[in-house]
Write a protein that holds these residues in place. Structure first.
Motif, short mmCIF file in Angstrom:
data_model
loop_
_atom_site.label_atom_id
_atom_site.label_comp_id
_atom_site.label_asym_id
_atom_site.label_seq_id
_atom_site.Cartn_x
_atom_site.Cartn_y
_atom_site.Cartn_z
N LEU A 25 -49.39 -37.53 -39.43
CA LEU A 25 -49.37 -38.21 -38.21
C LEU A 25 -50.79 -37.93 -37.21
CD1 LEU A 25 -47.37 -39.52 -36.51
CD2 LEU A 25 -46.77 -37.30 -35.67
N TRP A 26 -51.20 -36.72 -37.48
CA TRP A 26 -52.26 -36.50 -36.75
C TRP A 26 -53.64 -37.35 -37.07
CZ3 TRP A 26 -52.32 -34.41 -32.29
CH2 TRP A 26 -51.32 -33.39 -31.95
N LEU A 27 -53.79 -37.57 -38.56
CA LEU A 27 -54.78 -38.42 -38.95
C LEU A 27 -54.77 -39.79 -38.61
CD1 LEU A 27 -57.00 -38.36 -41.37
CD2 LEU A 27 -55.39 -39.23 -42.78
N ALA A 28 -53.34 -40.24 -38.32
CA ALA A 28 -53.03 -41.88 -38.06
C ALA A 28 -53.61 -41.67 -36.38
CB ALA A 28 -51.99 -42.05 -37.65
N LEU A 76 -61.94 -45.69 -45.95
CA LEU A 76 -61.43 -44.28 -46.33
C LEU A 76 -60.39 -43.52 -45.62
CD1 LEU A 76 -65.32 -43.01 -46.04
CD2 LEU A 76 -64.08 -43.67 -47.80
N PHE A 77 -60.13 -44.01 -44.71
CA PHE A 77 -58.77 -43.63 -43.68
C PHE A 77 -57.61 -43.80 -44.76
CE2 PHE A 77 -55.67 -45.47 -40.81
CZ PHE A 77 -54.92 -44.30 -40.54
N LEU A 78 -57.72 -45.23 -44.86
CA LEU A 78 -56.35 -45.88 -45.70
C LEU A 78 -56.23 -44.97 -47.26
CD1 LEU A 78 -56.49 -49.61 -45.14
CD2 LEU A 78 -55.10 -47.91 -44.12
N ALA A 79 -57.27 -44.75 -47.79
CA ALA A 79 -57.39 -44.20 -49.11
C ALA A 79 -56.76 -42.51 -48.92
CB ALA A 79 -58.63 -43.68 -49.76
N LEU A 80 -57.19 -41.68 -47.71
CA LEU A 80 -56.86 -40.62 -47.41
C LEU A 80 -55.36 -40.53 -46.71
CD1 LEU A 80 -58.12 -37.73 -47.35
CD2 LEU A 80 -58.71 -38.03 -44.95
N LEU A 81 -55.11 -41.41 -46.12
CA LEU A 81 -53.57 -41.30 -45.39
C LEU A 81 -52.60 -41.51 -46.55
CD1 LEU A 81 -52.12 -41.36 -42.66
CD2 LEU A 81 -51.98 -43.77 -42.83
N THR A 82 -52.73 -42.62 -47.46
CA THR A 82 -51.86 -42.92 -48.66
C THR A 82 -51.83 -41.68 -49.30
OG1 THR A 82 -53.48 -44.11 -49.43
CG2 THR A 82 -51.82 -45.38 -48.34
N LEU A 115 -43.01 -46.67 -44.03
CA LEU A 115 -43.58 -45.48 -43.51
C LEU A 115 -45.14 -45.47 -43.07
CD1 LEU A 115 -42.77 -42.50 -42.11
CD2 LEU A 115 -43.83 -41.76 -44.04
N LEU A 116 -45.84 -45.68 -44.33
CA LEU A 116 -47.08 -45.63 -44.13
C LEU A 116 -47.78 -46.81 -43.49
CD1 LEU A 116 -47.87 -44.24 -47.69
CD2 LEU A 116 -49.24 -43.77 -45.55
N LEU A 117 -46.98 -47.95 -43.65
CA LEU A 117 -47.39 -49.26 -42.76
C LEU A 117 -47.30 -48.81 -41.31
CD1 LEU A 117 -48.29 -52.04 -43.03
CD2 LEU A 117 -45.84 -52.86 -42.85
N ALA A 118 -46.21 -48.11 -40.85
CA ALA A 118 -45.86 -47.79 -39.51
C ALA A 118 -47.08 -46.87 -39.02
CB ALA A 118 -44.52 -47.19 -39.31
N LEU A 119 -47.53 -45.91 -39.84
CA LEU A 119 -48.60 -45.15 -39.75
C LEU A 119 -49.74 -46.06 -39.40
CD1 LEU A 119 -48.12 -42.05 -41.81
CD2 LEU A 119 -47.95 -41.90 -39.31
N VAL A 120 -50.05 -46.86 -40.28
CA VAL A 120 -51.52 -47.65 -40.13
C VAL A 120 -51.45 -48.31 -38.85
CG1 VAL A 120 -52.43 -49.46 -41.08
CG2 VAL A 120 -51.77 -47.71 -42.53
N ILE A 121 -50.26 -48.94 -38.53
CA ILE A 121 -50.01 -49.71 -37.22
C ILE A 121 -50.47 -48.87 -35.93
CG2 ILE A 121 -48.48 -51.20 -35.83
CD1 ILE A 121 -47.43 -52.35 -38.61
N LEU A 122 -49.81 -47.82 -36.03
CA LEU A 122 -49.88 -46.62 -35.06
C LEU A 122 -51.43 -46.35 -35.00
CD1 LEU A 122 -48.72 -44.23 -32.90
CD2 LEU A 122 -48.91 -42.81 -35.10
N ALA A 123 -52.06 -46.16 -36.10
CA ALA A 123 -53.56 -45.97 -36.01
C ALA A 123 -54.41 -47.40 -35.20
CB ALA A 123 -53.99 -45.85 -37.29
N TYR A 124 -53.91 -48.21 -35.71
CA TYR A 124 -54.48 -49.64 -35.15
C TYR A 124 -54.26 -49.48 -33.75
CZ TYR A 124 -56.58 -51.69 -39.19
OH TYR A 124 -57.47 -51.64 -40.17
N GLY A 125 -52.99 -49.13 -33.43
CA GLY A 125 -52.70 -49.19 -31.85
C GLY A 125 -53.46 -48.03 -30.94
N THR A 126 -53.66 -47.16 -31.73
CA THR A 126 -54.44 -46.10 -31.12
C THR A 126 -55.82 -46.38 -30.84
OG1 THR A 126 -53.13 -44.61 -32.25
CG2 THR A 126 -55.05 -43.54 -31.23
#
Lengths: 258, 320
Positions: A25-28, A76-82, A115-126
């Motif tokens: 979550l913090w990473l996102a 890199l973010f996507l590789a790390l988060l997944t 779940l991961l898609l939601a985290l990615v969308i959260l990251a883009y929202g941020t």
């Protein structure tokens, strides 16, 4: 259909609890803010050196943020988060428990993906909020840069959306790699390798067909005048992402847990 | 006759060229505690993974609750709780959160978490992160996860693995309690008979992927009685054998001076001696020996694999 939705909503709720007390979550939240934060510091301290007076600073601000994000941060973010989220399951030996539950096998893959898609969308929202907030904060703290005189909410929102769509294929690919293979090093390593391959081959005339270039092409549409909402690489990304998703889903359903 | 809760027919499993299970015919009756025993590498975990649909058999069928597993996977698994090898726990979460993950996944009511924590006696430590748990606590939490959907059948793979003697005793009590008080049928695997001897009602002994024995624990105990023998050293082996066979004993010729005779009790050695002497046979030596249940188990899992047609029954130790 209702049953499928019930399985998906239950699974998503369970998956969300699993990331409690993890870095996912913090990473996102922090990864997009790191790019915006660094660009902010450059503009705050040195903006007067490279911004022409009375010109629109938002274009330079957004381009800097978009390109750095699309070229390097996103893959890199996507590789790390997944790897981080699926790694929790590999480390705990959780696959055998998940596949022995009285739920259809496809839900295991789908729940993690959603779940991961939601985290990615959260990251883009941020990222989107950070860009707008950072720009307006610069307008308030450094009015001589001129941020307060221009407004680009729509074009910046569209730019962020384009990168999100352009990176969907990388996301799905990295997701499938980390879902299938236990080694975190493998999925992150491949992510780095594929990103480097793009950076090295970025002048190649066919690079536009390479998935790790698609976020950059999507981001570049921000600068091009008269760009359509969807540039070709966004379509490629959507189509390839759908294909990789289906292959991954099919593979997950026939997976044997040894 | 009531259909067994779990039954497999001619179950085969191979990984590449390696044959893990051969013609496995399991019958686990409802209400039993079935101890699935065998040395490491015998194929116990593979069998459990097949029963849970984690692996696909190369050949053969699996039926649980009278339904074929492959066609009714979700319905069958709704009635099963499982612990496979080490429990799958999220170490960064608390014990309660681990249960909550499973509860959400299965859509169960919240109160069930407290109920299972009470059963496995983990309520006091439920708030602590699992990384602070001892091995025994992790095993108990694993059982709590298996119990959460209130299943009719519990499948536990080596639930005493890594536990100290008091932990093993606690686990035994818990399993008995689950069987007797909560009516669960329990299928558990172990590589040590001594750990399970006092708990199980039925036993299956697996060796090199084949079932060497299956039946009630009492039947296995009966086998230990068959394993009581007297070794006799005599002057005339042929005459001695004739006398002993006439008396109805099972006899095995060891060499030209020694015989092995099956007996029920140690006291029979004196009677044997008397009959042989009265029959004109010189007796030089008599030695009584008995195999424990563990030794019987070991003898079954140390011999080379039998022909599959003979695998459901104990092999006679001596020929009458």
């Amino acid at each position: 259909m209702n049953t499928a939705l019930t399985f998906a909503s239950r699974g998503l709720s369970a998956e969300a609890l699993k990331i409690k007390h993890t870095w996912a979550l913090w990473l996102a939240l922090l990864a997009p803010l790191s790019i915006v934060g660094m660009t902010f510091l450059v503009f705050f301290f040195k903006g007067h050196l490279f911004l022409k007076s009375n010109s629109d600073p938002w274009l330079v601000w957004a381009t800097n943020n978009f390109l750095a994000t699309a070229q390097l941060l996103v893959p890199l973010f996507l590789a790390l988060l997944t790897a981080l989220v699926n790694g929790t399951e590999h480390q705990s030996g959780g696959w055998k428990q998940l596949y022995a539950l009285p739920v259809p096998r496809w839900t295991v893959f789908l729940n993690k993906y959603l779940l991961l898609l939601a985290l990615v969308i959260l990251a883009y929202g941020t990222f989107w909020l950070g860009m707008l907030g950072g720009g307006y904060l610069l307008g308030w703290l450094r009015p001589e840069l001129g941020f307060q005189n221009f407004h680009h909410v729509q074009s910046i929102s569209l730019g962020a959306f384009r990168i999100l769509v352009g990176s969907l294929c990388i996301f799905t690919l990295q997701f499938c790699l980390s879902f299938r293979f236990k080694s975190i090093a493998l999925s992150i390593g491949l992510g780095i390798l594929f990103t480097l391959a793009f950076l090295i081959g970025s002048r190649w005339e066919h690079i536009g067909y390479y998935p790790y270039s698609w976020p950059t092409f999507s981001a570049a549409a921000f600068q091009a005048k008269g760009s359509a909402w969807f540039v070709p690489q966004m379509w490629y990304s959507l189509a390839a992402s759908g294909l990789v998703f289906l292959v991954g889903l099919w593979d997950s359903c026939r997976r044997e847990v040894r | 006759m009531k259909e067994p809760l779990i039954s497999t027919h001619q179950l085969h499993c191979r990984y590449g060229a390696l044959e893990i299970l051969k013609d496995l015919d399991l019958d686990i009756p409802e209400g039993s505690i079935y101890g699935f025993l065998g040395p490491n590498g015998a194929g116990k975990t593979t069998t459990i993974r097949l029963l849970l649909g984690l692996l696909k058999p190369t050949a053969g069928t699996i039926r649980l609750f009278g339904m074929e597993l492959e066609r009714n996977r979700v319905q069958v698994l709704q009635r099963v709780g499982a612990l496979i090898e080490t429990p799958s726990l999220y170490r960064h979460l608390s014990g309660r959160d681990n249960l909550e993950v499973m509860r959400r996944m299965l859509g169960l009511k919240k109160s069930r978490i407290d109920e299972v924590l009470e059963i496995v006696r983990l309520r006091q430590d439920a708030h602590r992160p699992v990384k602070q748990y001892s091995l025994g606590m992790c095993q108990r939490l694993g059982i709590a996860l298996a119990l959460l959907p209130d299943p009719e059948l519990l499948i536990l793979d080596e639930p005493t693995n890594g536990l100290d003697p008091s932990g093993i005793r606690e686990m035994r009590e818990l399993l008995k309690d689950l069987n007797q008080e909560h009516g669960k049928t329990i299928f558990l695997s172990s590589h040590l008979l001594s750990e399970m001897e006092k708990t199980v009602t039925h036993v299956g002994i697996l060796h090199q992927g084949q079932l060497r024995f299956q039946g009630r624990i009492q039947e296995l105990q009966k086998a230990t009685q068959q394993a009581r023998t007297v070794e006799v050293e005599v002057g005339n082996v042929l005459l001695a054998k004739e006398i002993l066979l006439y008396l109805g004993h099972a006899v095995e010729t060891l060499d030209n001076q020694r015989l092995r005779v099956a007996v029920q009790e140690k006291e029979e050695a004196a009677a044997l001696n008397q009959f042989l002497v009265e029959g004109g046979v010189a007796v030089y030596n008599l030695a009584f020996s008995a195999q424990s249940l563990e030794e019987v188990f070991l003898s079954m899992t140390e011999l080379p694999a039998f022909d599959s047609s003979a695998s459901l029954h104990l092999q006679p130790f001596l020929q009458a």
